[in-house]
Design an enzyme around this catalytic site. Structure first.
Site, short mmCIF file in Angstrom:
data_model
loop_
_atom_site.label_atom_id
_atom_site.label_comp_id
_atom_site.label_asym_id
_atom_site.label_seq_id
_atom_site.Cartn_x
_atom_site.Cartn_y
_atom_site.Cartn_z
N HIS A 156 0.81 -1.22 0.00
CA HIS A 156 0.00 0.00 0.00
C HIS A 156 0.85 1.27 0.00
CE1 HIS A 156 -4.02 -1.87 0.79
NE2 HIS A 156 -3.23 -2.87 1.15
N ASP A 364 3.84 9.38 -1.08
CA ASP A 364 2.67 8.62 -0.65
C ASP A 364 2.39 7.50 -1.64
OD1 ASP A 364 0.60 8.07 1.10
OD2 ASP A 364 -0.17 10.11 1.09
#
Length: 466
Positions: A156, A364
């Site tokens: 992720h 991110d």
């Protein structure tokens, strides 16, 4: 078709009727459709003698299998190797990496503990889906126990460049563990490229194609699968309001004010001080908006017992005070800083009421806040998303105002561009962004990934992602 077995550091509450987060939505839907098991940490920290407790709960055709962590496991596996070594390294912050041998030993042992918990419950035709950096050794541990199931891994967070990953202690062991999976899924094309380059420079793995790697007699599939959100649910929640939000909206209309919103976990990878400095710069270069621009920074607490997080909290509080001290008037304070969790039911309408969504992490994996901001907007009068080029979402959301989050001046000028953007342009950008967010929602993400995992159809999966 066998059951789906999900293994993640934390599990969702399967008894809840509503799930808004992308990960929970995608996984819960897949589990309910296929039947299966969700295993992981139950969130509690206990003394060593209680560590063997395993809780089994069944909700329809889905079973949850959870266990607590001991205080040592929490300190060395979770806070230690996972969040003081892997998290900073994968977010390009080697300077914050705190490596100790006992961390990696406990990380390995805790993965073995989870595998030991799951192993007796596995069936030969189960398909196993392992999530995130906490559990990189999971396939290797299950293989040790004789399981030949198809096992997939989804990361992720970002996968860093080859030189960064090679600086992680025990990276060769981590590479070995990753290559025990049948499918390795990343968020972005860039992550896949970084992994390929690392393998080329630091292993004897044969790169057969962009989607296939061969190691010894094993073939590993690789793909990028950008995670999405439950768009309909979030849009529905955003349309609700309460008296407080409605009063604030009316006050802004009367006083000709607009709101810039930023909502993230309090984490050094999010670039929160940079955002506040950019807003300060905006007020400096556009003095006509002093008294009219409100910046709402929501920073929910995160891993407060890690020193780097307490440092950034102190910096944000100091910055908020400095900006307000310099620019505030009797009836206007430019910065509202909130350091607590805000329920999504309240956050969604706040997104809708904000002219600008400022989502500028320094690095991110995806950043679902960007997609939530888009989903929350009023189609007739949508706001503008300002997005970091280092967020995984930037690969998909090109109609946002894409910025370098390190360049304070560039972000400040993007704020000016957003404020002055004509309604027609805002509507056009939003239509394109919303279509992409809808097309690649949470359900799409889990379907694409599981199709590739169950059928080994890496070509069609990646063509559909591209």
């Amino acid at each position: 078709m066998g059951r789906l077995v999900v293994i993640s550091n934390r599990t969702a509450n399967l008894g809840k009727n509503t799930q808004i987060g992308g990960l929970a939505v995608g996984i819960v839907d897949a589990l309910k459709a296929q039947g299966g098991l969700w295993a992981g940490w139950d969130g509690s920290v206990v003394d060593a003698e209680e560590a063997a407790t395993i809780k089994i709960q069944t909700h329809g055709n889905v079973t949850s299998l959870t266990t607590p962590l001991t205080s040592q496991e929490h300190e060395k596996y979770y806070l230690g190797f996972a969040n003081k070594v892997l998290w900073p390294a994968f977010h390009y912050r080697l300077d914050l990496m705190d490596y100790r041998m006992e961390f990696v030993d406990c990380y390995s042992a805790t993965n073995a503990k989870f595998a030991e918990m799951v192993s007796p419950h596995l069936r030969d035709d189960d398909v196993i889906w392992v999530h995130d950096y906490h559990l990189i050794p999971m396939a290797a541990e299950l293989r040790k126990r004789g399981h030949k199931n198809r096992i997939g891994f989804f990361l992720h967070i970002p996968f860093p460049s080859a030189d960064i990953f090679s600086a992680v202690p025990r990276h060769e062991w981590l590479r070995y563990c990753m290559l025990q999976f049948d499918l390795i899924g990343f968020q972005t094309i860039n992550d896949v490229h970084n992994f390929h380059r690392y393998l080329k420079e630091h292993s004897d793995a044969a790169i057969i194609s962009p989607e296939l790697v061969r190691v010894n007699d094993r073939t590993i599939h690789i793909g990028h699968f950008p995670i999405g959100i439950d768009v309909k649910q979030f849009a529905k929640v955003s349309a609700r309001t309460d008296d407080t939000i409605e009063l604030e909206r009316m006050r802004r209309t009367v006083l000709k004010r607009f709101q810039v919103i930023s909502a993230d976990r309090l984490d050094y990878s999010k670039g929160l001080p940079h955002r506040m400095k950019a807003f300060r710069k905006f007020l400096e270069i556009c003095p006509e908006y002093q008294g009219h621009a409100d910046y709402l920074q929501i920073a929910s607490p995160s891993r407060e017992d890690v020193t780097a997080y307490s440092d950034i909290k102190a910096e944000l509080e100091q910055l908020a005070g400095a900006v307000n001290g310099r620019f505030a008037d009797f009836n206007w304070a430019p910065v509202q800083y909130i350091n607590r969790n805000i329920p999504r039911e309240k956050l969604a309408p706040l997104f809708r009421a904000s002219l600008i969504g400022l989502v500028t992490p320094l690095r991110d994996g995806m950043n679902l806040v960007a997609k939530e901001y888009i989903a929350a907007q009023d189609n007739k009068d949508p706001g503008i998303l300002i997005l970091s080029k280092f967020a995984g979402a930037a690969e998909e959301l090109s109609e946002a105002l894409i910025v370098n989050p390190y360049d304070i001046s560039e972000v400040a000028h993007a704020l000016k561009t957003a404020v002055t953007m004509p309604l027609e342009e805002r509507q056009l950008r939003h239509r394109k962004l919303l279509k992409r967010v809808i097309d690649r929602d949470a359900q799409w993400w889990q379907r694409e990934y599981l199709h590739a995992l169950q059928h080994g159809d890496h070509h069609s999966a990646n063509e559909r992602v591209a």
